[in-house]
Design a protein around this motif. Structure first.
Motif, PDB file in Angstrom:
ATOM      1  N   THR A   1       4.658   6.495 -11.186  1.00 43.03           N
ATOM      2  CA  THR A   1       4.404   7.284 -11.915  1.00 43.03           C
ATOM      3  C   THR A   1       3.490   7.050 -13.026  1.00 43.03           C
ATOM      4  N   MET A   2       3.880   6.396 -13.562  1.00 40.09           N
ATOM      5  CA  MET A   2       2.997   6.228 -14.790  1.00 40.09           C
ATOM      6  C   MET A   2       1.100   5.509 -14.319  1.00 40.09           C
ATOM      7  N   ALA A   3       1.981   4.439 -13.286  1.00 42.64           N
ATOM      8  CA  ALA A   3       0.600   3.510 -12.839  1.00 42.64           C
ATOM      9  C   ALA A   3      -0.803   4.787 -11.952  1.00 42.64           C
ATOM     10  N   SER A   4       0.036   5.646 -11.437  1.00 44.07           N
ATOM     11  CA  SER A   4      -0.647   7.095 -11.186  1.00 44.07           C
ATOM     12  C   SER A   4      -1.620   7.906 -11.916  1.00 44.07           C
ATOM     13  N   GLY A   5      -0.972   8.246 -13.008  1.00 42.24           N
ATOM     14  CA  GLY A   5      -0.915   9.482 -13.529  1.00 42.24           C
ATOM     15  C   GLY A   5      -1.531   9.353 -15.093  1.00 42.24           C
ATOM     16  N   ALA A   6      -1.680   7.755 -15.200  1.00 42.89           N
ATOM     17  CA  ALA A   6      -3.073   7.227 -16.141  1.00 42.89           C
ATOM     18  C   ALA A   6      -4.218   7.428 -16.537  1.00 42.89           C
TER      19      ALA A   6
ATOM     20  N   ALA B   1      -6.863  14.358  -6.535  1.00 45.19           N
ATOM     21  CA  ALA B   1      -5.783  14.015  -6.413  1.00 45.19           C
ATOM     22  C   ALA B   1      -5.311  13.229  -7.658  1.00 45.19           C
ATOM     23  N   HIS B   2      -5.985  12.884  -8.565  1.00 47.49           N
ATOM     24  CA  HIS B   2      -5.609  12.109 -10.145  1.00 47.49           C
ATOM     25  C   HIS B   2      -5.232  13.416 -10.813  1.00 47.49           C
ATOM     26  N   LEU B   3      -5.376  14.509 -10.979  1.00 43.51           N
ATOM     27  CA  LEU B   3      -4.957  15.544 -11.793  1.00 43.51           C
ATOM     28  C   LEU B   3      -3.556  15.548 -11.266  1.00 43.51           C
ATOM     29  N   HIS B   4      -3.139  16.582  -9.625  1.00 41.61           N
ATOM     30  CA  HIS B   4      -1.948  15.876  -9.447  1.00 41.61           C
ATOM     31  C   HIS B   4      -0.890  14.570  -9.986  1.00 41.61           C
ATOM     32  N   ALA B   5      -1.395  13.648  -9.453  1.00 43.96           N
ATOM     33  CA  ALA B   5      -0.838  12.323 -10.744  1.00 43.96           C
ATOM     34  C   ALA B   5      -0.170  12.332 -11.801  1.00 43.96           C
ATOM     35  N   LYS B   6      -1.195  12.789 -12.662  1.00 39.09           N
ATOM     36  CA  LYS B   6      -1.209  12.960 -14.096  1.00 39.09           C
ATOM     37  C   LYS B   6      -0.199  14.322 -15.205  1.00 39.09           C
ATOM     38  N   ARG B   7      -0.540  14.898 -14.048  1.00 35.55           N
ATOM     39  CA  ARG B   7       0.554  16.381 -14.213  1.00 35.55           C
ATOM     40  C   ARG B   7       1.562  15.274 -13.620  1.00 35.55           C
ATOM     41  N   ARG B   8       2.192  15.699 -13.045  1.00 30.59           N
ATOM     42  CA  ARG B   8       3.365  14.911 -12.749  1.00 30.59           C
ATOM     43  C   ARG B   8       4.291  13.522 -13.924  1.00 30.59           C
ATOM     44  N   LEU B   9       2.798  12.585 -14.161  1.00 28.19           N
ATOM     45  CA  LEU B   9       3.463  11.854 -15.809  1.00 28.19           C
ATOM     46  C   LEU B   9       3.833  11.885 -16.617  1.00 28.19           C
ATOM     47  N   LEU B  10       2.752  14.076 -16.990  1.00 29.40           N
ATOM     48  CA  LEU B  10       3.126  14.081 -18.380  1.00 29.40           C
ATOM     49  C   LEU B  10       4.658  15.641 -17.997  1.00 29.40           C
TER      50      LEU B  10
ATOM     51  N   PRO C   1       0.739  -1.276   0.046  1.00 34.78           N
ATOM     52  CA  PRO C   1      -0.274   0.219   0.124  1.00 34.78           C
ATOM     53  C   PRO C   1       0.746   1.525  -0.418  1.00 34.78           C
ATOM     54  N   ALA C   2       1.907   1.559   0.611  1.00 30.05           N
ATOM     55  CA  ALA C   2       2.576   2.355   1.270  1.00 30.05           C
ATOM     56  C   ALA C   2       3.802   2.658  -0.234  1.00 30.05           C
ATOM     57  N   THR C   3       4.120   1.882  -0.340  1.00 34.67           N
ATOM     58  CA  THR C   3       5.466   2.253  -1.906  1.00 34.67           C
ATOM     59  C   THR C   3       4.055   2.529  -2.826  1.00 34.67           C
ATOM     60  N   TRP C   4       2.799   1.386  -3.351  1.00 31.03           N
ATOM     61  CA  TRP C   4       2.288   2.295  -4.476  1.00 31.03           C
ATOM     62  C   TRP C   4       0.844   3.260  -4.450  1.00 31.03           C
ATOM     63  N   ALA C   5       0.902   3.450  -3.273  1.00 32.48           N
ATOM     64  CA  ALA C   5      -0.252   4.872  -3.458  1.00 32.48           C
ATOM     65  C   ALA C   5       0.704   6.044  -3.988  1.00 32.48           C
ATOM     66  N   CYS C   6       0.218   7.467  -4.847  1.00 34.61           N
ATOM     67  CA  CYS C   6       1.271   7.932  -5.244  1.00 34.61           C
ATOM     68  C   CYS C   6       1.385   9.449  -3.850  1.00 34.61           C
ATOM     69  N   GLU C   7       2.094  10.181  -3.856  1.00 34.20           N
ATOM     70  CA  GLU C   7       2.374  11.501  -2.994  1.00 34.20           C
ATOM     71  C   GLU C   7       0.136  11.586  -2.522  1.00 34.20           C
ATOM     72  N   SER C   8      -0.053  12.540  -3.629  1.00 33.33           N
ATOM     73  CA  SER C   8      -1.598  12.425  -3.294  1.00 33.33           C
ATOM     74  C   SER C   8      -2.742  11.796  -3.003  1.00 33.33           C
TER      75      SER C   8
END
Length: 524
Positions: free
Chosen positions: A405-410, A299-308, A259-266
């Motif tokens: 980065t990919m699994a959270s921002g896609a 929270a998703h948009l924050h992760a997506k911004r990091r991926l892009l 859980p803690a490893t694969w949930a992104c920061e947001s």
């Protein structure tokens, strides 16, 4: 140094590769990441494990891609002295008639809370050894069949001897062998003449043949015959294993991710605010449907911004923030079918005209997997053909950081394996922790995780005879269901995001997995 780990008997967890952290390249892909998540959850739950693996000083490899997508490999060296402490003990095994000495390093993995887990890294790079033996533990999955057999000997025989040498008391042995490694690398099958030459008279040949197969050494068969408890890593995998190896009682403990490893920061911040304790009890994530839609979307948009941003830094491509991103990232090999999405480029372009989308891909091919390398080049050719209609990027040198980065921002996580070859698969589980819906062929864990339109979407049905129809099914699902929902029904889309968290992340996690191993396999 070891004293804190020697006061009680432990489960000895053996794995050829373990993803300890992104800076330590002792893993190649999903098998190693699963092993790392296993140890991380054991630390969080304070289960008494000791992990044994190889030091792999030269790592797996760094992936370089030219403009045509041709992969070349360079070593990815790391210095164990920066992360681990040397152990004074040395043990010996005999290979090719020579004595090969094995030393070890101690890496202490610290959990998300207070737990600590010992990891023993076996190392043959010792001055006592012949030059050809010093390199046995240098490169993960490197060399020919003899080299790989020697690595198996160091891990299996040397690992047990090392544990005894440093005074661990072992109550059980847990062997982590991935079905995917068996299929792609054929690591575990060797001719008996090779076994006799390398291993010598370690065990009488008739006895070994009775346990491991008449024609050649089959390590899977050997493990089945000598194990008290056998399990598949998903319900579907257990069914297939019982079919391949009739007469064995193969249970099922479905894999999970940490859980803690694969949930992104947001998303971690979001869960901390709304679901305290989720890291230790990820089943509490069933309550995430009570979180406001706008908070999940933000929270998703924050992760997506990091991926892009990562795509722009790595490739120079500028992706549109308001268009959905379909991501595919995993080991590049034939049965994963990374090219399925590109089976009909004209159909794909037509879909994009009505519902624009973008594609991000990543993954390494094993240095000896020429078919896998060809697939990477093919994906680059597809990107050139699509450049006027569908933005597409290939992120090089796929690792744990890129995976997160990919699994959270896609926006959509794609998986298209050839049934029934996906033993479990865990990348979609990582996506679920970040509210990313899964679009996948019904194989591995997705047979259990797919609730159509709730946690994501299925590509075709679960029958093996459907493999040839998958491209058409994929296009139909994208054109008629997935992309229209994204563009026309934001509340409906966020509901699927929440479904991925509530139904999948709450269950397909390594804390649940390790609790089941503890109660069903370890305590017997």
């Amino acid at each position: 140094m070891l004293d804190e780990f020697l006061h009680e008997p432990r489960i000895a967890y053996f794995s050829m590769e373990v993803a300890l952290r992104n800076e330590v390249p002792t893993y190649s892909g999903g098998l190693g990441v699963l092993a790392g998540d296993t140890v991380r959850s054991a630390a969080d739950l304070e289960l008494p494990l000791v992990t044994v693996t190889l030091v792999s000083r030269q790592g797996y490899f760094r992936q370089h891609l030219d403009a045509e997508g041709r992969q070349t490999e360079v070593p990815s060296p790391w210095d164990p002295a920066q992360w681990a402490k040397p152990l004074g003990a040395k043990i010996a095994v005999t290979m090719d008639g020579r004595t090969v000495w094995i030393g070890a390093w101690l890496y202490v993995l610290e959990g998300h809370t207070n737990g600590r887990q010992p990891v023993i890294l076996l190392d043959t790079d010792l001055p006592e050894n012949a030059p050809e033996d010093r390199g046995i533990t240098s490169t993960l999955y490197g060399g020919d069949a003899a080299y790989r057999l020697k690595q198996e000997i160091v891990l299996g025989i040397g690992g047990v001897r090392m544990l005894h040498a440093v005074d661990f008391r072992i109550r059980q042995y847990h062997m982590n062998e991935g079905h995917s490694a068996l299929l792609s690398l054929e690591l575990l099958r060797h001719p008996y003449d090779l076994v006799q030459r390398v291993l010598g008279e370690f065990v009488e040949l008739p006895t070994l043949k009775s346990l491991a197969g008449v024609e050649r050494l089959n390590m899977t068969r050997l493990a089945l015959n000598l194990s008290e408890y056998i399990n598949g890593v998903a319900k579907r995998h257990a069914e297939i294993s019982r079919r391949l190896f009739p007469g064995y009682a193969v249970r099922a403990i479905t894999n999970g991710v940490h859980p803690a490893t694969w949930a992104c920061e947001s998303f971690a911040r979001l869960y901390d605010r709304h679901i305290p304790g989720w890291c230790h009890e990820p089943e509490l994530l069933v309550r995430s449907d009570r979180i406001a839609d706008e908070d999940v979307w933000d929270a998703h948009l924050h992760a997506k911004r990091r991926l892009l941003e990562r795509v722009r830094e790595a490739t120079g491509a500028a992706f549109a923030f308001d268009r959905p991103v379909i991501a595919f990232a995993r080991r590049m090999t034939a049965y994963k079918r990374p090219d399925l999405l590109f089976s009909d480029l004209e159909r794909l372009k037509g879909i994009a005209q009505r519902h624009p989308f973008q594609i991000i891909v990543a993954g390494k091919a094993h240095p000896r997997d020429e078919a896998g390398k060809s697939l990477i080049a093919k994906l680059h050719a597809c990107a050139r053909s699509l450049q006027e209609s569908i933005p597409m990027a290939f992120l090089p040198d796929y690792d744990m950081a890129t995976a997160l980065t990919m699994a959270s921002g896609a926006d959509v996580w794609l998986n298209t394996p050839l049934r029934p070859h996906e033993a479990s698969g865990t990348s979609g589980m990582k996506a679920a922790f970040n509210g990313v819906p899964h679009l996948s062929v019904l194989d591995g864990w997705w047979v259990e995780g797919c609730i159509e339109g709730v946690t994501g979407w299925a590509v075709g049905d679960s029958s093996e005879s459907s493999n040839g129809d998958d491209a058409l099914c994929l296009y139909d699902k994208l054109e008629n269901v997935v992309l229209p929902l994204y563009y026309t029904d934001r509340p409906g889309w966020v509901a699927v995001m929440k479904g991925a968290i509530c139904k999948n992340a709450s269950f397909f996690n390594s804390h649940r997995m390790m609790r089941r191993y503890a109660t069903e396999a370890y305590i017997r």
